[in-house]
Design an enzyme around this catalytic site. Sequence first.
Site: not given
Length: 612
Positions: A293, A297, A116, A235
């Site tokens: 970020e 995928r 990140k 989160h």
Amino acid sequence: MLESLLIANRGEIACRIIRTARRLGVRTVAVYSDADANALHVRLADDAVHIGPSQARESYLIGDKIIAAAKATGAKAIHPGYGFLSENAEFAQAVLDAGLVWVGPNPASITAMGLKDAAKKLMQDAGVPTTPGYLGEDQSPERLAREADAIGYPVLIKAVAGGGGKGMRKVDASADFADALASCQREAASSFGNDAVLLEKWVTNPRHIEVQVFGDSHGNVVHLFERDCSLQRRHQKVIEEAPAPGMDAATRAAICQAAVRAAQAVDYVGAGTIEFIADGSEGLRADRIWFMEMNTRLQVEHPVTEEITGQDLVEWQLRVASGEPLPKRQDELAINGWAMEARLYAEDPAKGFLPSIGTLETFDLGEAWRIDTGVEQGAEISPFYDPMIAKVIAWGVDRDAARCSLADTLSGTAIWPVRTNAGFLVKALEHPDFAAARLDTGLIGREGDALMPPERPSDAALADAAGALASSGILPGFRLNAPARTTGTFLLDGHAIDLALDAAATPTGQDAILVAEGGQTWELSRWRAGGGAGHSASDGAILSPMPGRIIAVSVSAGQAVTKGQKLVTLEAMKMEHSLVAPFDGMIAQLNAEQGAQVSEGTLLVEVERAPE
């Protein structure tokens, strides 16, 4: 088009990929661990290879075994799915070095976006706005604490190799920073093998907005619009939707173009997601949205994008990996209607959302617009993998239509005896703030108890179920020639309750019946002499809720504790779970040892209640 494909994943992920591959005539190969020998994805694939023990680190995370399986079965390509090795650049390179096709971005792109801190620096150079914070290499606790003080609280600690909400902690005050950092680093090291972190300013009224991007090997990059993933718990995304509520055309154009620039900066090929954090205190504005970020995928929530665009993103992946250009140009893509997805987890909201394991004796998701799952009735939910058992997706002409459709579907589920969060999801969908699109990532944390499903069914539902079980002269409280209304004693999930009944009710002959309401499922059974209520937690016995490893013991024998105080931290199903004191008292018995592996039901701590 590729002729054959090995799927280096499991569960609903593998089933989802198999569905598209089969439609395209691509032969599929599944891999499986001991725990997944009878899994749905194994049966759906054309071929399957056993790759090791149940623990992912000994099976699904061993790249050499997966490549060997592909060669043994003649598979020409490997699709990593999402999770496990999907963002592992070394594995991607090993696949290519083995002469196989990698269905994903090139290893260099994964590396560029995998950490990140490095990704944020790269985005700054590409002109993509990023959140203020600390990206330095000095990882000493002292330096990190000083940087957090300089940024100003609250701050967010994030594992640089993290994802899925793991390795993240919000810290509200300087005094809490050291403990939060240690916990974050411990979880990051366990989940990702890398305990390095970065710091970010905590955004007021944050909304999580992400953009689906796609690139091909011919230099084309497009976006497929945005998703809103703001409804989160610790989160972890709970409900996702597309498009994002309140997104005007100008702001959409700005954020989507920024996402395309981000993908172009790393010569991106394949499916990817650019994640942004937005300050929603004044609505969505282009100057209040920052890069967080990139996920290199396909995302868990990709179905909502498919539903509003009419595109199959797995098909896009397979075509791009075959060397074809993108199936659509940017001007050929448009938004149609609204879609929402809820993540259905095998977890018990009444027990702090602890994962629930066992056999799905009943698994009825009713009628839905779309269900992506890797389990079916009779399947075993094991403690070895993520507890998500299905994604329930709804589409509507507008947001409210999609929301109501999803809530109706979840309300009609019946799942037993494994517990799920379906009732919690229904309450979230029906909450006034969510219904009115007053969204931010803290909504669930603030509302807490208001989103908890009821502990028992409604009186009407209980009366109907009890009436179906009633039989004159069998249930305690029933008398021959009784009045039209009488009472009987039943067991609701093992606890005795008395219910008023119609004495003339016609019995079914059943000993138990499931009561499903609002997404919750209970078992109502006949009371039997010598039976009685189930075990009560009021005795202070703290049992391990599932198999796992003890990573912290926070108390000692004889110590005084208060209600809610953390006693033991258990690591299970890829997450940390805190076990707390049920009331004020003293530690009468302590059997927990740091590092020990424990089975479900093991007595870890016994708390003796403080005298009144």
